[in-house]
Design an enzyme around this catalytic site. Structure first.
Site, PDB file in Angstrom:
ATOM      1  N   HIS A 193     -10.317  -7.446  -8.242  1.00  0.00           N
ATOM      2  CA  HIS A 193     -11.159  -6.507  -7.842  1.00  0.00           C
ATOM      3  C   HIS A 193     -10.823  -5.834  -6.396  1.00  0.00           C
ATOM      4  O   HIS A 193     -10.448  -4.766  -6.231  1.00  0.00           O
ATOM      5  CB  HIS A 193     -12.621  -6.897  -7.722  1.00  0.00           C
ATOM      6  N   GLU A 194     -10.535  -6.935  -5.497  1.00  0.00           N
ATOM      7  CA  GLU A 194     -10.101  -6.259  -4.079  1.00  0.00           C
ATOM      8  C   GLU A 194      -8.884  -5.623  -4.099  1.00  0.00           C
ATOM      9  O   GLU A 194      -8.499  -4.798  -3.485  1.00  0.00           O
ATOM     10  CB  GLU A 194     -10.276  -7.500  -3.243  1.00  0.00           C
ATOM     11  N   HIS A 232      -6.024   1.750  -4.249  1.00  0.00           N
ATOM     12  CA  HIS A 232      -6.650   3.187  -3.967  1.00  0.00           C
ATOM     13  C   HIS A 232      -6.175   3.427  -2.656  1.00  0.00           C
ATOM     14  O   HIS A 232      -5.937   4.807  -2.435  1.00  0.00           O
ATOM     15  CB  HIS A 232      -8.165   2.779  -4.151  1.00  0.00           C
ATOM     16  N   HIS A 235      -9.047  -1.885  -5.083  1.00  0.00           N
ATOM     17  CA  HIS A 235      -9.280  -1.384  -3.969  1.00  0.00           C
ATOM     18  C   HIS A 235      -8.203  -1.015  -3.068  1.00  0.00           C
ATOM     19  O   HIS A 235      -7.629   0.162  -2.481  1.00  0.00           O
ATOM     20  CB  HIS A 235     -10.372  -2.058  -2.952  1.00  0.00           C
TER      21      HIS A 235
END
Length: 670
Positions: free
Chosen positions: A461-462, A468, A465
């Site tokens: 998940h991290e 991105h 990010h």
């Protein structure tokens, strides 16, 4: 004294020289950086030439670089490696920074120039990104109160300053409660605990200065303790301490702070002409209105609660079959759910965990990034702020793309949770700069460090990010990377979680810590088959928190937030054996700052999109389909906030999604 924070950094890729930076450098560096920024703002506001996009909007984009550099270092160490000196600095800096940025947003001359550029926008021949930056700049000033005058302007400044102080205090209170509580375990207290939990507890004990194992309030330690401990009395003690964070009375109690924050937010919204804070906050998000958020959450709540109620009956029967007294309690749920998972899916967490080594899961995330986007990761030997941290240079086809830093282990100096931040964001104006991105997690330490499946999902998940940020390709920093609508920011992170579930990824990287053997196929099938196990519980605890957040802000601020929380949960029919994922006194997403206030729903809003987006890969050539990967980078990962979020998603998928894929993905619909 030579202050390294105020010098050019002759370091690889301009990484902060952490080995040269001391706590006493921060205060003087901040004062000088603030002075530089004030001078830059004054030069823009008082410019003698007629306002243009270049001398006003672009000038604002170029201003504040010295301040950004000081704050990026300070907030990195303050969040991930705090100490009393840094906590004191946070308390000093919060009102100072709030006043500084409030002065900018209320600068009438500056706002007049921005408004003048805005008024002539149709004649400026701006490209799409420039037009977007102008709109966001003008809107930001208006929403910050730039159009207010007199007493209203003064009061807005007071509110912002007070909120900054309260947010810092809320965070520090929570960290203090998490840091000071731990439960020592004697030999007789280890009943039911697998060896990996005992090892993690011993490591935590060493960190706390204890001779034996301890349970702390770190999620990566307390959750497995609640799952495996057969000592119901100790589970109750640990669970009650966990949910009491921020509500223990005394100097670290957050209940009055939460009430004051909610009242100030309501007043702030009304000064700007909104009915309440939720209406103000959601205006700029994809959801737009509180009712749209409520509709989504209730569409999910109803089937999730039904599933949780059914599961509760099964777990209570298991409790009673073991001779347990009374009904199923919140400190029982995880224990009996784990036993049920082992029985129904023949899946033993203790046998599973050696296959999820931290280093192998990092390799898995890197491998997926390479296959999808062509990124390569090479270890980078540079001084960092803590010995646990590590860094990599990120390249593509030999070209430098970014620096990625990972800080993975729990410690008393680190706030709870997991997060991604950019110490430097990508931009091409005023000078090209590549990102320095950090992932911070709170995994239990071990040799080797072993993750739960949930921990591995957090890592992915991290890292979503981080992608991105790393793949951002825009001109202006204000729309770079994760600078997007709050209910869009979780799309890349939640979407990347899906690659952990790809069988070929697990087959390659889920290897046993001792033997090196890949996960057996039958175990792999069980892991994937149990992916939605206990989803009623997981969904209920999350949606309850999101609905409480929404109701706190959609209407009059409650004088007693805990009483209002209880009313909301009772109306919803909250199962008695499930607690909110984040109860009010430790709901840092909502009260440590404005980021997720009225916005905790955004994880689920983004999940509607991530379920649909991954389906696009599956409908094409599979999880690593090159055309879909290129489209994902082109339309979402590289564009930051340079275009409207709904427009970006539609460009990628051809349409906006419905809730059906989410419910199906969570196993809450056929």
């Amino acid at each position: 004294m030579t202050n390294p924070l105020l010098q050019d950094w002759a370091t690889p890729f301009g990484i902060a020289p952490f080995n040269a930076i001391a706590d006493e450098h921060f205060a003087p560096a901040l004062d000088q950086a603030l002075a530089i920024h004030r001078a830059e703002i004054a030069a823009i506001a008082d410019g003698g030439e007629a306002p243009t996009f270049a001398n006003t909007v672009e000038a604002l984009e170029a201003a504040g670089k010295a301040l950004d550099r000081v704050l990026s270092v300070f907030f990195t160490v303050a969040g991930a490696d705090s100490n009393p000196a840094r906590e004191d600095l946070q308390r000093q800096f919060s009102p100072k920074l709030a006043a500084h940025f409030s002065d900018i947003s209320s600068n009438k001359a500056l706002f007049g120039r921005v408004a003048a550029v805005w008024d002539q926008r149709e004649t400026l021949n701006l490209d799409d990104e420039q037009a977007r930056v102008l709109m966001l700049t003008h809107r930001g000033f208006v929403r910050a109160g730039a159009a207010l005058d007199g007493a209203q302007d003064t009061r807005m400044k007071q509110i912002k300053a007070r909120l900054a102080v309260l947010g810092t205090q809320f965070t520090q209170n929570l960290l203090a409660d998490e840091r000071t509580w731990f439960m020592e375990l004697e030999d007789g207290d280890l009943a039911g605990l697998p060896e990996f939990v005992i090892k993690s507890a011993r490591a935590a004990g060493a960190e706390k200065g204890s001779d034996g194992p301890v349970i702390t309030l770190s999620r990566s330690l307390i959750v497995p303790f609640l799952q495996f401990s057969t000592r119901r009395d100790l589970r109750e003690r640990a669970y009650k301490a966990w949910v009491a964070r921020g509500a223990n009375g005394g100097a670290t109690d957050n209940r009055d702070i939460a009430a004051e924050i909610l009242a100030l937010r309501e007043e702030r919204a009304k000064l700007l002409g909104y009915d309440n804070f939720a209406a103000y906050k959601l205006e700029t998000e994809m959801a737009k209105t509180p009712q749209a958020v409520r509709d989504l959450l209730m569409d999910v709540w109803t089937p999730a609660r039904a599933q949780a109620a059914s599961d509760a009956q099964v777990l209570e029967q298991m409790l009673q079959a073991e001779g347990g007294n009374g009904p199923l309690e919140p400190w029982d749920w995880r224990h009996y759910a784990e036993a049920r998972r082992a029985a129904e899916h023949d899946l033993d967490e203790a046998a599973l965990k050696p296959y999820f080594q931290l280093d192998r899961m990092i390799e898995a995330a890197f491998s997926c990034a390479k296959r999808l986007f062509g990124l390569e990761f090479a270890p980078l030997g540079v001084p960092l702020y803590h010995a646990d941290c590590r860094a990599w240079e990120v390249t593509r086809e030999g070209r430098h793309v970014a620096v990625f830093i990972g800080d993975y282990f729990a410690r008393g100096s680190k706030r709870s949770g997991a997060w991604c931040s950019a110490m430097r964001s990508q931009a091409r104006f005023p000078d090209p700069q590549t990102p320095v991105v950090i992932n911070v997690c709170n995994f239990a330490k071990g040799d080797p460090a072993l993750l739960s499946y949930d921990d591995a999902r957090t890592l992915f998940h991290e890292f979503g990010h981080a992608l991105h940020q790393m793949l951002s390709d825009v001109t202006y920093e204000s729309v770079s990377g994760t600078s997007v609508a709050r209910d869009f920011v979780e799309l890349p992170s939640q979407l990347f979680e899906h690659w952990l579930e790809v069988p070929e990824v697990l087959a390659e990287f889920a290897t046993h810590a001792e033997t090196g053997d890949p996960m057996p196929r039958d175990m792999l099938d069980k892991v994937l088959g149990a992916a939605n196990f206990d989803m009623g519980f997981q969904t209920v605890e999350y949606v309850a928190s999101a609905l409480v957040d929404l109701e706190f802000h959609d209407g009059a601020a409650p004088a007693d937030p805990l009483a209002r929380q209880a009313e909301i949960l009772e109306r919803l029919g909250m199962p008695r054996a499930i607690g909110m994922r984040h109860a009010t006194p430790h709901f840092a997403h909502v009260f440590a700052g404005d980021g997720y206030s009225s916005g905790y729903y955004s994880y689920m809003w983004s999940e509607v999109m991530d379920a649909d987006a991954f389906q696009a890969f599956e409908d094409a050539g599979g999880a690593f389909d090159p055309e879909r990967a290129a489209a994902l980078e082109r339309h979402i990962l590289s564009t930051g906030g340079s275009r409207d979020a709904a427009e970006l998603y539609t460009a990628f998928r051809g349409r906006l999604p419905g809730v059906e894929a989410l419910l199906k993905g969570r196993g809450l619909a056929a």
